[in-house]
Design a protein around this motif. Structure first.
Motif, short mmCIF file in Angstrom:
data_model
loop_
_atom_site.label_atom_id
_atom_site.label_comp_id
_atom_site.label_asym_id
_atom_site.label_seq_id
_atom_site.Cartn_x
_atom_site.Cartn_y
_atom_site.Cartn_z
N SER A 207 0.74 -1.15 -0.08
CA SER A 207 -0.13 -0.18 0.04
C SER A 207 0.82 1.17 -0.09
CB SER A 207 -0.99 0.14 1.21
OG SER A 207 -1.57 -1.02 1.49
N VAL A 208 0.53 2.21 -0.84
CA VAL A 208 0.96 3.60 -0.80
C VAL A 208 -0.03 4.62 -0.86
CG1 VAL A 208 1.80 3.22 -3.43
CG2 VAL A 208 2.72 4.89 -2.05
N GLY A 209 -0.32 5.27 0.14
CA GLY A 209 -1.47 6.33 0.22
C GLY A 209 -2.65 5.23 0.02
N ASP A 210 -3.51 5.69 -0.82
CA ASP A 210 -4.73 4.83 -0.65
C ASP A 210 -4.86 4.02 -2.09
OD1 ASP A 210 -5.11 6.58 -2.85
OD2 ASP A 210 -7.05 7.34 -2.32
N LYS A 211 -3.64 3.64 -2.49
CA LYS A 211 -3.34 2.69 -3.39
C LYS A 211 -2.99 1.35 -2.86
CE LYS A 211 -4.48 4.80 -7.14
NZ LYS A 211 -5.51 4.39 -8.27
N LYS A 212 -3.40 0.17 -3.27
CA LYS A 212 -3.20 -1.24 -2.71
C LYS A 212 -2.96 -2.17 -4.14
CE LYS A 212 -5.95 -1.38 1.15
NZ LYS A 212 -4.97 -0.61 2.07
N TRP A 236 4.36 6.58 -5.27
CA TRP A 236 5.32 7.03 -3.94
C TRP A 236 6.17 8.30 -4.36
CZ3 TRP A 236 10.74 7.32 -3.49
CH2 TRP A 236 11.12 7.11 -1.96
N ASP A 237 6.23 9.11 -3.45
CA ASP A 237 6.94 10.37 -3.56
C ASP A 237 8.08 10.42 -2.53
OD1 ASP A 237 5.93 11.41 -5.93
OD2 ASP A 237 4.12 12.15 -4.93
N LYS A 238 7.71 10.46 -1.66
CA LYS A 238 8.38 10.12 -0.33
C LYS A 238 7.44 9.74 0.93
CE LYS A 238 8.21 14.93 1.18
NZ LYS A 238 8.00 16.13 0.78
N GLY A 239 8.09 9.42 1.91
CA GLY A 239 7.40 8.85 2.94
C GLY A 239 7.23 7.25 3.14
N LYS A 240 6.08 6.76 3.78
CA LYS A 240 6.08 5.26 3.95
C LYS A 240 5.49 4.51 2.75
CE LYS A 240 7.96 5.66 8.56
NZ LYS A 240 7.53 5.23 10.00
N ILE A 241 5.83 3.27 2.98
CA ILE A 241 5.05 2.27 2.17
C ILE A 241 4.70 1.04 3.14
CG2 ILE A 241 5.84 2.76 -0.39
CD1 ILE A 241 6.93 -0.18 -0.44
N PHE A 305 7.50 0.95 6.02
CA PHE A 305 8.94 1.34 5.87
C PHE A 305 9.13 2.44 4.94
CE2 PHE A 305 10.79 -0.28 1.96
CZ PHE A 305 10.03 -1.16 1.70
N ALA A 306 9.99 3.50 5.03
CA ALA A 306 10.13 4.42 4.23
C ALA A 306 11.47 4.08 3.15
CB ALA A 306 10.65 5.76 4.90
N PRO A 307 11.41 3.59 1.95
CA PRO A 307 12.41 3.53 1.10
C PRO A 307 13.40 4.62 1.04
CG PRO A 307 10.26 3.31 -0.12
CD PRO A 307 9.77 3.78 1.31
N ALA A 308 14.55 4.21 0.81
CA ALA A 308 15.56 5.14 0.93
C ALA A 308 15.51 6.09 -0.45
CB ALA A 308 17.09 4.39 1.12
N GLY A 309 15.18 5.37 -1.59
CA GLY A 309 15.05 5.85 -2.83
C GLY A 309 14.70 4.80 -3.78
N THR A 310 15.00 5.27 -5.09
CA THR A 310 14.65 4.32 -6.19
C THR A 310 15.91 4.08 -6.99
OG1 THR A 310 14.50 5.99 -7.93
CG2 THR A 310 12.42 5.30 -6.47
N PHE A 311 15.97 3.14 -7.79
CA PHE A 311 17.13 2.68 -8.55
C PHE A 311 17.41 3.87 -9.72
CE2 PHE A 311 19.32 -1.42 -7.62
CZ PHE A 311 18.48 -1.66 -6.43
#
Ligand SMILES: Cc1cc2nc3c(=O)[nH]c(=O)nc-3n(C[C@H](O)[C@H](O)[C@H](O)COP(=O)(O)OP(=O)(O)OC[C@H]3O[C@@H](n4cnc5c(N)ncnc54)[C@H](O)[C@@H]3O)c2cc1C
Length: 383
Positions: A207-212, A236-241, A305-311
């Motif tokens: 889940s990210v925001g209201d998207k699953k 996802w822009d920032k914050g948790k998933i 968890f909050a991803p560090a970033g993307t590839f």
């Protein structure tokens, strides 16, 4: 070759090539790669996931109304019909996704049917004396209409460039910052246990925001990927998933109090082992679990968890962001410059994984086609 055209299409990718095949005459496509359709060729693991059985505006990030109208004009059904009418066979594989036997089928079709291609690097576009002046590194061309179909900026090695954004800006358009999308996440130190699970994958809910997304996740040595994660990266822009690693409540699996945790959970053994280590838990009998330990096990249903970033852009299937849709008409024509259109990924509309980005490339090109041949006058839309 004359240097004056009704329409010049910038970019010989999915949207530009489809538009060229619709226009048939009095157009020129300018492409700097040696071969057209570089991204089509590598897409879908070489089998090009062209569209999906279920397509709606909800599968896209960006202006929902614009996506809806664009899909209404050229839907997934229209795309499948177009493929059928041109003997381009696709098969429904995976869940609801349509693929070719090989992407080469579509690229070859465009090679046969879209002949007016000029190989050069687009440098700039100006509007002078009632027409567009398209400057390339080889020659200058003129046109009544210009369609920017230069794609996003991910995978530069396949020819991607930011020229589309620069042209848009030179006509006073604003650009929603381009960022990697449909891309794997890197993780922070707190998730370093993911790295010990490289190669382990299973179905989960992300889940990210209201998207699953209920799809597979896959741990890799530098982070986490899999369809559910790639889709989450779009939103996802920032914050948790949040990941729910289980299909049901964790405690509903604990049927036998005399058995150990790991024997009760329908998860890969390696995963359970690493998860328990990460939470400082022992693989003990269910009846021996203390309330605080039970609390930690609840994380299996809701691991935040909050991803560090993307590839990053070089690994991202698409670029989210792009030309601001508030400044485009429903036919994707610039509100600032008549005759200037935008199609495909260069626009701030990005689809989920599953064929949605090619569907957008084709649908948006179709809208531009209607705009150019002036069918828009017959339609009752705000323009
Ligand atoms: C590895 C990978 C796999 C993918 N798999 C899928 C999939 O299975 N299904 C799906 O729906 N989507 C997939 N995508 C996304 C899809 O390929 C794109 O969304 C789609 O190609 C966008 O079409 P477009 O016409 O907007 O841009 P593109 O297809 O990128 O075309 C833009 C063209 O413009 C050219 N260009 C750029 N700058 C210049 C310049 N200065 N001068 C001249 N030419 C220029 C480029 O060389 C390119 O040919 C994948 C992408 C990648 C990278």
């Amino acid at each position: 070759m004359s240097n004056l055209f009704n329409t010049i299409i910038l970019g010989g990718g999915a949207s530009g090539l489809f538009l060229g095949s619709l226009l048939r005459k009095n157009y020129l496509i300018i492409e700097h790669n040696k071969e057209i359709g570089a991204k089509i060729k590598v897409s879908g693991g070489g089998k090009c996931n062209i569209t999906n059985k279920i397509v709606s505006e909800n599968n896209y990030r960006g202006d929902k109304e614009l996506v809806k109208k664009t899909l209404n004009r050229f839907s997934n059904k229209n795309l499948l019909n177009w493929l059928k009418n041109n003997n381009l066979e696709v098969i429904e594989a995976k869940k609801n996704q349509y693929f070719f036997k090989s992407s080469e089928v579509l690229v070859s079709f465009f090679k046969r049917n879209v002949k007016n291609i000029y190989k050069a690097k687009i440098v700039e576009v100006k509007f002078e004396n009632d027409k567009f002046k398209v400057v390339t590194d080889k020659k200058i061309f003129y046109a009544k209409n210009v369609v920017v179909a230069t794609g996003g900026i991910s995978f530069r090695k396949l020819g991607a460039s930011d020229i589309g954004y620069r042209i848009a800006e030179s006509f006073s358009h604003s650009i929603i910052p381009p960022r990697p999308s449909l891309v794997r996440f890197t993780v922070q130190r707190s998730e370093s246990w993911f790295k010990n699970l490289s190669g382990v994958g299973f179905g989960a809910e992300v889940s990210v925001g209201d998207k699953k997304f209920k799809q597979n996740i896959l741990f890799s040595h530098k982070g986490i990927t899999g369809p559910a994660i790639l889709n989450a990266s779009l939103w996802w822009d920032k914050g948790k998933i949040i990941i729910n690693f289980l299909k049901k409540d964790v405690f509903s699996y604990f049927k036998n109090p005399n058995k150990q945790i790991s024997t009760q959970l329908p998860l890969p053994k390696r995963f359970v082992k690493e998860f328990l280590i990460s939470q400082n838990l022992k693989d003990k009998k269910i009846k021996e679990l203390k309330p605080s330990e039970k609390e930690k096990l609840r994380l299996l249903n809701s691991y935040e968890f909050a991803p560090a970033g993307t590839f990053g852009l070089e690994r991202a299937e698409v670029t989210k962001g792009g030309v601001n849709t508030n400044e485009l008409s429903v036919f994707l024509e610039s509100k600032f410059q008549k005759g200037l259109y935008f199609a495909g990924e260069v626009v701030d509309i990005t689809g989920e994984l599953g064929g949605y980005n090619f569907q957008w490339a084709f649908s948006s090109a179709y809208s531009v086609y209607l705009g150019i041949i002036s069918l828009k006058k017959g339609e009752n839309e705000t323009y």
